[in-house]
Every structure is written in C-alpha cells, then in structure tokens.
Design a protein around this motif. Structure first.
Motif, mmCIF file in Angstrom:
data_model
loop_
_atom_site.group_PDB
_atom_site.id
_atom_site.type_symbol
_atom_site.label_atom_id
_atom_site.label_comp_id
_atom_site.label_asym_id
_atom_site.label_seq_id
_atom_site.Cartn_x
_atom_site.Cartn_y
_atom_site.Cartn_z
ATOM 1 N N ALA A 188 14.896 -32.289 -0.529
ATOM 2 C CA ALA A 188 14.897 -30.888 -0.948
ATOM 3 C C ALA A 188 16.022 -30.639 -1.942
ATOM 4 O O ALA A 188 17.119 -31.193 -1.825
ATOM 5 C CB ALA A 188 15.057 -29.973 0.269
ATOM 6 N N ARG A 189 15.753 -29.792 -2.915
ATOM 7 C CA ARG A 189 16.792 -29.464 -3.890
ATOM 8 C C ARG A 189 17.901 -28.654 -3.252
ATOM 9 O O ARG A 189 19.084 -28.880 -3.534
ATOM 10 C CB ARG A 189 16.176 -28.687 -5.060
ATOM 11 N N ILE A 190 17.560 -27.670 -2.430
ATOM 12 C CA ILE A 190 18.550 -26.897 -1.673
ATOM 13 C C ILE A 190 18.236 -27.111 -0.199
ATOM 14 O O ILE A 190 17.420 -26.395 0.381
ATOM 15 C CB ILE A 190 18.517 -25.405 -2.044
ATOM 16 N N PRO A 191 18.817 -28.118 0.449
ATOM 17 C CA PRO A 191 18.465 -28.441 1.838
ATOM 18 C C PRO A 191 18.949 -27.373 2.816
ATOM 19 O O PRO A 191 19.727 -26.475 2.475
ATOM 20 C CB PRO A 191 19.180 -29.775 2.066
ATOM 21 N N GLY A 192 18.472 -27.503 4.055
ATOM 22 C CA GLY A 192 18.817 -26.531 5.083
ATOM 23 C C GLY A 192 20.305 -26.463 5.362
ATOM 24 O O GLY A 192 20.845 -25.396 5.677
ATOM 25 N N LEU A 193 21.007 -27.595 5.285
ATOM 26 C CA LEU A 193 22.451 -27.592 5.513
ATOM 27 C C LEU A 193 23.157 -26.675 4.531
ATOM 28 O O LEU A 193 24.074 -25.928 4.908
ATOM 29 C CB LEU A 193 22.989 -29.022 5.381
ATOM 30 N N ALA A 194 22.746 -26.711 3.270
ATOM 31 C CA ALA A 194 23.371 -25.848 2.270
ATOM 32 C C ALA A 194 23.113 -24.382 2.571
ATOM 33 O O ALA A 194 24.022 -23.541 2.479
ATOM 34 C CB ALA A 194 22.850 -26.211 0.876
ATOM 35 N N LEU A 195 21.887 -24.042 2.955
ATOM 36 C CA LEU A 195 21.569 -22.649 3.250
ATOM 37 C C LEU A 195 22.329 -22.153 4.475
ATOM 38 O O LEU A 195 22.840 -21.014 4.484
ATOM 39 C CB LEU A 195 20.063 -22.494 3.445
ATOM 40 N N ARG A 196 22.439 -22.978 5.513
ATOM 41 C CA ARG A 196 23.190 -22.561 6.701
ATOM 42 C C ARG A 196 24.678 -22.389 6.390
ATOM 43 O O ARG A 196 25.320 -21.441 6.857
ATOM 44 C CB ARG A 196 23.007 -23.594 7.820
ATOM 45 N N THR A 197 25.211 -23.286 5.569
ATOM 46 C CA THR A 197 26.624 -23.182 5.201
ATOM 47 C C THR A 197 26.882 -21.914 4.408
ATOM 48 O O THR A 197 27.880 -21.215 4.632
ATOM 49 C CB THR A 197 27.040 -24.415 4.383
ATOM 50 N N VAL A 198 25.970 -21.590 3.511
ATOM 51 C CA VAL A 198 26.149 -20.396 2.689
ATOM 52 C C VAL A 198 26.067 -19.131 3.541
ATOM 53 O O VAL A 198 26.873 -18.205 3.389
ATOM 54 C CB VAL A 198 25.108 -20.379 1.557
ATOM 55 N N ARG A 199 25.125 -19.076 4.451
ATOM 56 C CA ARG A 199 24.989 -17.881 5.297
ATOM 57 C C ARG A 199 26.252 -17.628 6.121
ATOM 58 O O ARG A 199 26.705 -16.501 6.260
ATOM 59 C CB ARG A 199 23.775 -18.026 6.213
ATOM 60 N N GLY A 200 26.813 -18.701 6.669
ATOM 61 C CA GLY A 200 28.031 -18.525 7.443
ATOM 62 C C GLY A 200 29.235 -18.179 6.587
ATOM 63 O O GLY A 200 30.111 -17.410 7.013
ATOM 64 N N ALA A 201 29.304 -18.709 5.362
ATOM 65 C CA ALA A 201 30.467 -18.487 4.507
ATOM 66 C C ALA A 201 30.459 -17.119 3.849
ATOM 67 O O ALA A 201 31.527 -16.582 3.524
ATOM 68 C CB ALA A 201 30.535 -19.570 3.434
ATOM 69 N N LEU A 202 29.280 -16.534 3.633
ATOM 70 C CA LEU A 202 29.219 -15.237 2.962
ATOM 71 C C LEU A 202 29.905 -14.143 3.769
ATOM 72 O O LEU A 202 30.264 -13.099 3.211
ATOM 73 C CB LEU A 202 27.761 -14.853 2.694
ATOM 74 N N ALA A 203 30.102 -14.348 5.049
ATOM 75 C CA ALA A 203 30.825 -13.351 5.844
ATOM 76 C C ALA A 203 32.316 -13.346 5.514
ATOM 77 O O ALA A 203 33.020 -12.381 5.840
ATOM 78 C CB ALA A 203 30.617 -13.625 7.335
ATOM 79 N N ARG A 204 32.806 -14.429 4.850
ATOM 80 C CA ARG A 204 34.235 -14.539 4.563
ATOM 81 C C ARG A 204 34.573 -14.385 3.088
ATOM 82 O O ARG A 204 35.748 -14.198 2.744
ATOM 83 C CB ARG A 204 34.759 -15.887 5.057
ATOM 84 N N GLY A 205 33.601 -14.480 2.212
ATOM 85 C CA GLY A 205 33.912 -14.360 0.796
ATOM 86 C C GLY A 205 32.801 -14.901 -0.071
ATOM 87 O O GLY A 205 31.681 -15.172 0.397
ATOM 88 N N PRO A 206 33.061 -15.102 -1.354
ATOM 89 C CA PRO A 206 32.023 -15.584 -2.285
ATOM 90 C C PRO A 206 31.721 -17.062 -2.079
ATOM 91 O O PRO A 206 32.528 -17.821 -1.528
ATOM 92 C CB PRO A 206 32.647 -15.335 -3.658
ATOM 93 N N VAL A 207 30.540 -17.455 -2.537
ATOM 94 C CA VAL A 207 30.072 -18.841 -2.430
ATOM 95 C C VAL A 207 29.671 -19.311 -3.826
ATOM 96 O O VAL A 207 29.011 -18.576 -4.578
ATOM 97 C CB VAL A 207 28.892 -18.969 -1.455
ATOM 98 N N LEU A 208 30.056 -20.526 -4.170
ATOM 99 C CA LEU A 208 29.790 -21.093 -5.490
ATOM 100 C C LEU A 208 28.657 -22.101 -5.422
ATOM 101 O O LEU A 208 28.623 -22.960 -4.535
ATOM 102 C CB LEU A 208 31.055 -21.772 -6.030
ATOM 103 N N PHE A 209 27.712 -21.993 -6.367
ATOM 104 C CA PHE A 209 26.679 -23.008 -6.578
ATOM 105 C C PHE A 209 26.908 -23.613 -7.960
ATOM 106 O O PHE A 209 26.878 -22.898 -8.970
ATOM 107 C CB PHE A 209 25.275 -22.396 -6.520
ATOM 108 N N GLN A 210 27.137 -24.909 -7.999
ATOM 109 C CA GLN A 210 27.283 -25.608 -9.277
ATOM 110 C C GLN A 210 25.952 -26.257 -9.637
ATOM 111 O O GLN A 210 25.412 -27.059 -8.881
ATOM 112 C CB GLN A 210 28.374 -26.679 -9.204
ATOM 113 N N VAL A 211 25.426 -25.888 -10.807
ATOM 114 C CA VAL A 211 24.146 -26.401 -11.290
ATOM 115 C C VAL A 211 24.402 -27.147 -12.596
ATOM 116 O O VAL A 211 24.923 -26.557 -13.545
ATOM 117 C CB VAL A 211 23.130 -25.264 -11.511
ATOM 118 N N PRO A 212 24.055 -28.443 -12.691
ATOM 119 C CA PRO A 212 24.400 -29.222 -13.888
ATOM 120 C C PRO A 212 23.706 -28.781 -15.167
ATOM 121 O O PRO A 212 24.229 -29.032 -16.249
ATOM 122 C CB PRO A 212 23.972 -30.650 -13.511
#
Length: 766
Positions: free
Chosen positions: A441-465
């Motif tokens: 997967a391009r955006i796997p489930g681990l990334a989505l779960r990490t982002v959901r938990g981190a958004l409660a504390r601040g911004p989240v960065l996605f680096q796209v080449p």
C-alpha cells in the motif's frame, strides 16, 4: 603600467594583459579596481590585478580607457582564490570572477558605510556607518571596528591553554589531499588565548558552549576557535532546531579571536534561520543597535557581532551594499546562499557549510564549482577553520576525514537516541499480521494510525518525492504505460479534471485510447504531492491540509493540528516540532538512476525527520520503504556515518568519485573526440565513452521545448550529443584539469564552433 584581467571567457586568452596608465588615472587605478580597456578593438571590462614598472610585452601597449570605480573589489585573496578555483575546475579566471564579484551599483557603492580604516582616519566617526533598522535577513548594523586578528597556528587548545581533543588541523603530510595548516597571515597580531566568556580589549567576549556541550568535542571546538586556532571538522548535527544557534555560537567564538566568519547555506529559509540565530546572540541587540542617531558607530551592547546576509532574492543595489559590508570590514560575519562562497570577509577565520549534499550548492554556470570544494580550498589558503555540517553525511565529506584534512565532530549514541524521534518502517513483519497490504500500500495502515494519534498533539508532515498530481498513468485494463501519440513521452494529469498531457512536448491527449487494448480508462502509476493532499483531505476531513512545494513554499506552520504535504527540501518548520512524519514513496528516491540515489534519499529523509519532536515527547516517523535496505537501516539507527563510509568504500572499489577525480565532456561527437585527442591526459587516465546523451524529442511545431525531467545537461531539441567520462587517481587531479584547459585553449584559438561542456567532478554522473 597595469596588469589587467580582461573579461574575456576564451580559454586561450586566460592570462593578464599589460596596459599603460595615463597620468589622469594614476591615482584611481589601484590594484583590484574595475577598469575599461580596448581589447581586440572592443571596449571591454576587466580588473586591475597589479601595478608594475615594466612589461615583458615587446610591442606597443595601449592605455587604460577609464577606471570605472577606484573601489578595490578584487582583493589579493579573492584574486588568488579565483585563480585556484579556475585551475581546479579547468575553467577561466573570467568565468570565476563573474561568479565571485557582483555587478557594480554606483549609488549603493557611494552610500555604503566606509570600512574601519575610513572610520579611524576620521577620528572614529564615519558618516553613514550605521545602516537603518531592517527586516529579516537585512544587514545588521555595524559596530566598532574589531582589533587586529590572530593568525591560525593549526593547534587546538582548551580554555586552560592545553591541547584539546578537538577536530583540528592535522600536521602537514604532503600531497593535494592532506593540506598543511597555513602559517599566520602577514600583518596578523597574535592574541592571547582566552577561555569561554573571557573578553579581550576591543573584541566581543567568547561565548559559552551552549548546545555544543551535547557533542563529544563541541566545547573544545568552540574554545579552539575563540583562541585563534583553526580546527577543521565534519559535523553531524543532532536532530532538532538547534543547528542555526550552534553555527551562530561558532561565529561568535571566531569573532572573539578577532576574525571573521563565512556561512553558506542551501536556500533562503536556512539563511533566515541563521540570521535569526546571529541576531539572537547574547548582547547582539535588535537590528539597528550599535549606532548613534547621527549614524556614527556607537559603543553598542556588549558582544555585538555585525553580520550581512546575501541571497538571490535581493535587488542589485541591496545585494551590492551588503557585499561591500564584507569587503570593507563593517560586517564580521557574512552569510548567504551558494554565491556567497566567494563573498569577501575581512581576516577570515572560519568557513561554515550547512548540508553540503544539497544540490543547490553545485553552481550551474561554468566552471561549475561546488561550494564544498571552494570553501575547503579557501580555508586552506587562508589558514582558517572549517565546519562542514548537516544531519546526514556525504561521501565527499567522509573523504575529507579519511584523507586527514578534517576530523569528525558528533555526539555519542545516548545523546543521539535522546534527540532523535522514533523511526518505524511500514513493512516490518509484525505489521503484516495486522495489515496484509503493509508492504504494497502507498499509505499503509501503520501510517494512518500514527497520524490519527499524533494529530491530537500537533501537526503531521507527509513527505512526497514528486510534485504535481498524477506524474505517470497507465491503461486501466492492461496496465500498459500511457504514451503520447506525437513524441512517445509519458502522459500525466495536472489535476482531477485535467486532460492527460505529455510531459515532454506538452500536447494534450483528451481522447486517447490504449494502443494495446483500445481501452480509454487510466489508472495512476506515480502519484504527486497534489493528489496526495487531495487523498489526505478525504481521509482526515476535520483537520486542515497544507501543501508546500514548487508552487508555494511554506516557511513555518503553527503548532495546531494539521496535515502538511511537502516535497523534499520544501518542508516547513513547525512551532515546537511535528508530532509525526510519514515518508512516502521511498522507492522513488532509492530507485533514481543516480550514483547518489541512496545518499540523497537518506539526506532527504533525515532532513525531514529532524523536524519531528524527540522520541521522549512522542515524535514518530514512519518510512514507507523496504526495511531491509541499508539506507533504511541507517535511518532507523540514525547512523549516517556508517552509511557514508560504506558509500565511500563502494565507490573506491568501483572507481567512482570522490575516490577518484572524474571529468565529463559533453558536446557533438566530433568535438568531444577532438578534445580528447588534443588533451595531454595523465598516464593513468581512463576514458569511458563517448556515449549518446539521452536526447530530447524534436521541438513541436508550436515551438515549445520538452521538459528536462531532472536532467539539466540534456541537449537542445533535435541535437545529437555525446558524453565522455575521464577518470584519474586523485593525485592526478591537477594534471587532468591542466590538460583539459589546454585542449580548450587550442580549440578556442582555432575558433572551433562546436562547444564542449567540461565539468570536473559533476554532481550527477549517471
């Protein structure tokens, strides 16, 4: 009589020419000034190198036409450096001087503050010496002139005057790669060594170590600079926002010894960060401090370090004014982007290069010098200290360490682990039990779960080449890549409602059908930042999505929850750091057809991960790439040193730079072969090619040129060009440059029309 470096780029005319000086210009014609002369019947600019009593020329000498300005803009140090750079890269002095000295702006030259000598001649007053308060990255106001500076002696000492365990200048070992530390410069007055915080008369006090204490030899490095020594270090900076402050502390320690500092960074955002750190030094005061209301240099706050910032965004007048501040000595520290590598600094004591692996440090104009090589050469010639740093490390920086020119400067593993975020690969085995598509997967489930938990504390960065929307598309049914019917180039989509268009010739293909199965539907192959932001907006509808890339680069984002999608190099800083980051499409970076693909991928990943909060604060980075690859493992361990050493060892085995010196010759095949035959190459030179350069398709009827697609050396449309590579051992680098310059001189003297582009150690070989 005057010897003049005429602004003529022809290789066979790369030498000074003698001219007579009329009596009316005798006072203004000083060494280093700009002049106008008659050359080959034309009025041409140039620089007066020196005055002499007689000439070796047997014929009749012409007179100088006029002196454009008596300002000595070409100092002896700058002239020697320009000549050395031209010889190093097989170019001409005229080409280097165009890069080194900005165009003159008469009004700025007259309005700029005079140097310390003028202030002393006026009894300590200099009209207009204090520039007005200015905004970010403006020239900071001048303080009183510094006392005479100490010359470096190559040995580092601690505050007690004893030898310190600090990256320093090694003893001379001979050869081009182990440069001896230069002796104290003529006229330099030795200063007594002082410890941190100890003030010397007329000089700012030496700063405390600050965050440099986190590094094994950081405090000793600052003490050596403050004592007038010249240590040379390759610096592995700890992740976090402290690197600008650490550079500023190094500049302050150098100023405490009465010497100046030159700082080169990749882009304007980094320059603004360095400017803010310099302005925030203890006692620096706000912009405009240190001058009286009458514009005279005032006492100012203790420790004031005047600095000047140079960038490409400045207008001609302002850039020239700031450049003059370094030339006249009213700025102790000069910071800037790539072109600042030649900027004048009075009594240079330290050169700093941040993120030397960034391709912005490679000059795209002849003779194509790299900031790292120029600053290393400049530090050697001036006997100055050097600090080459970044979060990652290049093979070239590792070569400086292995050759004995510099020493490593870093932190211990416990400190690195404390400062770095938690880094997790998306395709690890334990994740497959929860998500079978974790590796595909391009955006796997681990990334989505990490982002959901981190958004409660601040911004989240996605680096796209990749920038854009859909960079490459294929047939929806048979998966065949979609190609342009006109030139065969790849089709792409610029937006959700946009028709497919060719990335080479730009022609739209709204009614295309697959040439293999006749189906009209398309599916994405390579997704860009625009489409990624659109998908994340649907996945996280309750938070704002911000983009940063070519169309608009964000400098900073607030600490509020948000999703930030950025391309490499355009990642904005977050107030307090990002709560998490996701590094997408690792295969794009690692799969680039480049010798530096792995090194560049690690550098871009580490630069993004360094913006994330430490692991102790919950900072997490998810990298979507194969965890078994050495580059991914280096990121997981935050170990760029081992990765760079491995890169250097592999290149040495394969005989690639920097283990060897290599030249690239690009042009028409007859011209390239003719130049190879004309060049007197070293005995062990190896010639690879010539081979055809990947050609662009012919220009369409509407005159639009195809896109280069990341290959800046492609020929013009319709031209057939080849490239040959010549590699030699490092000890024969000078002989290779001399041989190629001689061949260029022969071709220009014959007035050959076919141009051959010569690059030594090009940034991209494959």
């Amino acid at each position: 009589m005057a010897r003049v470096a005429v602004d003529v780029p022809l290789a066979h005319l790369d030498r000074p020419f003698d001219y007579l000086v009329p009596a009316s210009l005798d006072g203004a014609a000083v060494p280093g000034c700009r002049v106008r002369v008659r050359f080959a019947g034309r009025l041409t600019g140039g620089y007066l190198l020196e005055r002499a009593e007689d000439s070796d020329h047997q014929g009749t000498l012409a007179f100088l036409e006029r002196v454009i300005s008596p300002e000595p803009v070409l100092t002896p140090e700058a002239a020697g450096l320009a000549r050395a750079v031209a010889d190093r890269y097989g170019g001409t002095l005229a080409d280097v001087l165009r890069l080194a000295i900005p165009p003159r702006h008469a009004r700025a030259e007259k309005a700029a503050p005079p140097g310390p000598e003028a202030a002393t001649a006026n009894g300590g007053e200099a009209a207009g010496a204090g520039p007005e308060p200015v905004a970010s990255a403006e020239l900071v106001a001048s303080a009183e002139a510094a006392a005479e500076a100490a010359g470096p002696d190559g040995a580092a000492v601690n505050g007690a005057g004893e030898p310190a365990a600090v990256p320093g200048s090694p003893p001379a070992t001979g050869g081009a790669e182990r440069a001896a530390v230069a002796a104290p410069r003529a006229g330099a007055v030795a200063q007594p060594a002082g410890g941190a915080g100890e003030s010397r008369p007329g000089l700012p006090p030496a700063p405390g170590p600050g965050s440099w204490e986190r590094y094994t030899a950081g405090a000793s490095f600052l003490a050596a600079l403050a004592a007038g020594r010249s240590p040379r270090a390759v610096w592995n900076a700890l992740p976090g926002p402290d690197w600008p402050a650490e550079i500023a502390l190094a500049a302050a320690a150098t100023a405490a010894s009465g010497r100046g500092t030159l700082i080169v960074v990749p882009d304007r955002r980094d320059l603004d960060a360095v400017h803010a750190a310099l302005a925030a030094l203890p006692g620096a005061g706000p912009p405009g401090a240190g001058t009286s209301g009458a514009g005279r240099p005032g006492a100012g706050p203790a420790g004031l370090i005047p600095h000047s910032c140079l960038s490409a965004e400045l207008g001609p007048a302002e850039r020239y004014r700031r450049w003059l501040a370094g030339l006249r000595g009213t700025a102790t520290v000069v910071a800037g982007t790539r072109s600042a590598m030649f900027a004048p600094v009075r009594n240079l004591g330290l050169v700093v290069l941040w993120d030397d692996g960034d391709d912005l440090h490679a000059e795209p104009r002849a003779p194509y010098p790299h900031a790292r090589e120029v600053l290393a050469l400049r530090a050697h010639r001036a006997g100055a200290a050097a600090l080459i740093g970044g979060f990652a490390r290049t093979a070239e920086a590792t070569q400086l360490i292995s050759g004995g020119w510099a020493h490593a400067l870093g932190a211990d593993r416990a400190t690195v682990r404390r400062c770095a975020p938690t880094i997790t690969p998306a395709g690890q085995d334990r994740e497959l039990a929860r998500d079978q598509a974790a590796r595909s997967a391009r955006i796997p489930g681990l990334a989505l779960r990490t982002v959901r938990g981190a958004l409660a504390r601040g911004p989240v960065l996605f680096q796209v080449p990749r920038r854009g929307y859909l960079i490459a598309v294929a047939c929806e049914r048979c998966r065949a890549p979609a190609r342009c019917a006109s030139c065969g180039g790849p089709l792409a989509l610029a937006g959700a409602a946009a028709a497919p268009a060719c990335r080479w010739c730009g022609r739209a293909a709204p009614s295309r059908v697959c040439q293999h199965c006749g189906h009209a539907g398309l599916r994405a192959i390579v997704t860009g930042a625009g489409r990624t932001a659109e998908e994340l907006g649907r996945a996280f509808p309750s938070v704002p999505v911000r983009t940063s890339g070519r169309s608009g680069v964000l400098h900073e984002v607030p600490a509020d929850p948000a999703v930030v999608v950025a391309t490499p190099g355009a990642e904005p800083r977050a107030v307090g750091g990002y709560a998490a980051a996701v590094l997408l499409d690792g295969w794009v970076l690692l799969g680039r057809p480049s010798l530096r693909a792995a090194e560049e991928a690690l550098r871009r990943w580490m630069n993004a991960a360094a913006l994330v909060q430490p692991a102790a604060e919950g900072g997490t980075v998810v990298v979507v790439a194969d965890a078994g690859l050495p580059t991914v493992q280096a990121l997981l361990r935050w170990d760029p040193v081992t990765h760079a050493e491995r890169e250097l060892a592999e290149r040495a085995e394969l005989r690639f730079p920097p283990a060897v010196r290599m030249a690239s010759l690009t042009g028409a095949e007859p011209a390239v072969r003719d130049m190879i035959e004309a060049a007197s190459l070293p005995p062990y030179a190896e010639i690879l090619g010539p081979v055809p350069v990947t050609a662009r398709p012919a220009a369409p009827a509407d005159g639009r040129h195809p896109a280069a697609d990341g290959q800046p050396d492609l020929p013009a449309p319709g031209e057939a060009q080849v490239r040959a590579l010549i590699r030699v051992p490092r000890k024969d680098a000078a002989a290779l440059a001399v041989g190629l310059h001689a061949a260029q001189s022969l071709r220009s003297a014959r007035k050959d029309t076919d141009v051959v582009r010569v690059q030594l150690d090009p940034a991209e070989l494959i």
